[in-house]
Design an enzyme around this catalytic site. Structure first.
Site, PDB file in Angstrom:
ATOM      1  N   SER A  97       0.365  -0.805  13.253  1.00 21.07           N
ATOM      2  CA  SER A  97       1.744  -0.507  13.623  1.00 21.07           C
ATOM      3  C   SER A  97       2.468  -1.811  13.946  1.00 21.07           C
ATOM      4  O   SER A  97       2.466  -2.735  13.142  1.00 21.07           O
ATOM      5  CB  SER A  97       1.763   0.479  14.796  1.00 21.07           C
ATOM      6  OG  SER A  97       3.071   0.963  15.034  1.00 21.07           O
ATOM      7  N   GLU A 111       2.058   0.697   4.746  1.00 18.83           N
ATOM      8  CA  GLU A 111       2.145   2.081   5.230  1.00 18.83           C
ATOM      9  C   GLU A 111       3.346   2.187   6.153  1.00 18.83           C
ATOM     10  O   GLU A 111       3.824   1.174   6.670  1.00 18.83           O
ATOM     11  CB  GLU A 111       0.863   2.486   5.962  1.00 18.83           C
ATOM     12  CG  GLU A 111       0.500   1.636   7.174  1.00 18.83           C
ATOM     13  CD  GLU A 111       1.227   1.996   8.458  1.00 18.83           C
ATOM     14  OE1 GLU A 111       1.735   3.128   8.564  1.00 18.83           O
ATOM     15  OE2 GLU A 111       1.299   1.129   9.353  1.00 18.83           O
ATOM     16  N   HIS A 123      -0.126   5.914  10.146  1.00 20.00           N
ATOM     17  CA  HIS A 123       0.213   6.718  11.318  1.00 20.00           C
ATOM     18  C   HIS A 123      -0.214   8.164  11.091  1.00 20.00           C
ATOM     19  O   HIS A 123       0.594   9.089  11.002  1.00 20.00           O
ATOM     20  CB  HIS A 123       1.705   6.622  11.601  1.00 20.00           C
ATOM     21  CG  HIS A 123       2.122   5.275  12.097  1.00 20.00           C
ATOM     22  ND1 HIS A 123       2.208   4.170  11.260  1.00 20.00           N
ATOM     23  CD2 HIS A 123       2.456   4.843  13.335  1.00 20.00           C
ATOM     24  CE1 HIS A 123       2.600   3.128  11.974  1.00 20.00           C
ATOM     25  NE2 HIS A 123       2.752   3.505  13.231  1.00 20.00           N
TER      26      HIS A 123
END
Length: 407
Positions: free
Chosen positions: A183, A290, A360
């Site tokens: 992230s 991503e 995620h």
């Protein structure tokens, strides 16, 4: 060492840590009632239906049934330090449960009080958050075996100029240190690779996974697999995690194999680093991307940012992980992630591999970034990623079940 010498009941474990003194015992800050307390708590991060850049709803599915409490722990020996580069972990009970689980699993955390810091939305001031890594670069703190991210969200980009990445990378290379996260921690991982020439591990984080009421067992097991296996491989059979309307392999020659350094991470963060000295420049690389909660046009705009900045030049391939929570375009529902990925394929001419099981999502497969990766087609209509040349931890030092243990 035999099993009797390494396995302890939780009561014995807590007692032994107390006997070792405050320094060693500090890595375990929770009591036996913590798991019960957190299970009874209405944690908005766990029960919200909204996908965010950091957390996911904690749901119990047929693939992740409730597990019985773990009755044994091992003494933590893996020298571990936390770094909190981004959002504060605001739920103290969740933090303490994560610390307890990690200690039970074998991680000796030297700086557990880091989870108590807060400045505005961040896990401390910029100087405090940078010092988690910069103090290692200066030699003020010994280089640990593991550097584990506490949480993602936002904030890591603010501290990039405050860290001597070249020295940090050298010290980590000498020690064989593994830095873990994903992230917003993508900014840390990219800077470390770009300026420190050091790999890291795309993996779950303390607050975001190990503090959940019910951590995902597959994610925990795959985290340990990536930490301990010097020849990690991951099989992908479907593009569904990227888009159900894409093939797993989008290429002129679906039977080709290729090898290069895999790098990247969260698309929002990677695109924000374009043009900066913190984005890796790797000839013959494999770009992994991503994201979550971004509208389709924003996904395409970020990919165009990278394309126009020349980031995809001299790359061999692009690998997409999960692209989730983007919703439907209000102008035309046909404009979706599949269209965006096909457009990128036409622009770059690069083979694109879809559906990599990371991002995620609740169930993910950890893997090294900045390591050598070979991609080859498999017999299932998908592809296999095989990794090499990255540091590992001895499997005997870990108790994997401790990562999801109850009270």
């Amino acid at each position: 060492m035999n099993k009797d010498a390494t396995e302890l009941s939780r009561r014995q474990f807590l007692y032994r840590l107390g006997q070792l003194g405050a320094g060693a015992g500090a890595s375990l800050l929770a009591t036996q009632s913590l798991a019960v307390n957190i299970a009874n708590q209405n944690d908005n991060h766990n029960h919200s239906d909204q996908l965010t850049k950091d957390d996911l709803p904690t749901t119990i599915t047929a693939n992740n049934p409730p597990v019985a409490p773990n009755s044994s722990c091992i003494l933590p020996t893996i020298e571990t330090r936390l770094f909190a580069s981004s959002n504060v972990g605001s739920n103290d009970t969740r933090n303490q449960l994560a610390l307890e689980r990690l200690a039970c699993a074998g991680f000796k955390i030297d700086n557990p009080k880091i989870v108590d810091r807060q400045y505005l939305r961040f896990a401390g001031t910029d100087i405090q958050r940078a010092s988690d890594l910069q103090n290692i670069a200066t030699g003020a703190i010994a280089t640990p075996k593991l550097l584990m991210g506490v949480r993602g969200g936002y904030g890591a980009m603010r501290i990039l100029p405050l860290i001597d990445w070249q020295t940090l990378g050298r010290l980590m290379t000498e020690r064989g240190t593994i830095l873990t996260g994903f992230s917003d921690v993508t900014a840390i991982q990219c800077a470390l690779l770009a300026q420190g020439q050091m790999s890291s591990l795309a993996a779950p984080m303390l607050y975001s996974e190990f503090g959940k009421t019910m951590p995902n067992e597959v994610s925990c097991r795959q985290f340990v697999e990536a930490l301990t296996n010097p020849n990690l491989s991951i099989e992908i059979t479907s593009a569904d995690l990227t888009s159900k309307r894409l093939p797993a392999i989008l290429a002129k020659d679906e039977n080709q194999s290729l090898t290069g350094t895999i790098w990247g991470g969260n698309l929002s963060v990677v695109s924000a680093l374009a043009g900066s000295p913190y984005l890796p420049r790797i000839d013959g690389g494999i770009v992994f991307l991503e994201d979550v909660g971004e509208q389709t046009y924003r996904i395409e705009r970020m990919l165009y940012d990278l394309y126009l900045a020349g980031v995809f030049k001299n790359q061999q391939a692009i690998v997409f992980g999960s692209i989730t929570g983007q919703g439907e375009d209000s102008y035309d529902a046909r404009y979706d992630v599949a269209k965006v990925v096909r457009q990128l394929h036409e622009l770059t001419g690069l083979p694109i591999y879809n559906g990599m099981s990371f991002g995620h999502i609740a169930q993910k497969h950890s893997f090294p970034l900045g390591a050598r990766c070979q991609i080859s087609p498999n017999a299932l209509g998908g592809y296999q990623l095989s990794f090499a040349d990255y540091p590992i931890v001895e499997a005997s030092a870990m108790n994997v079940a401790g990562l999801w243990q109850g009270s």
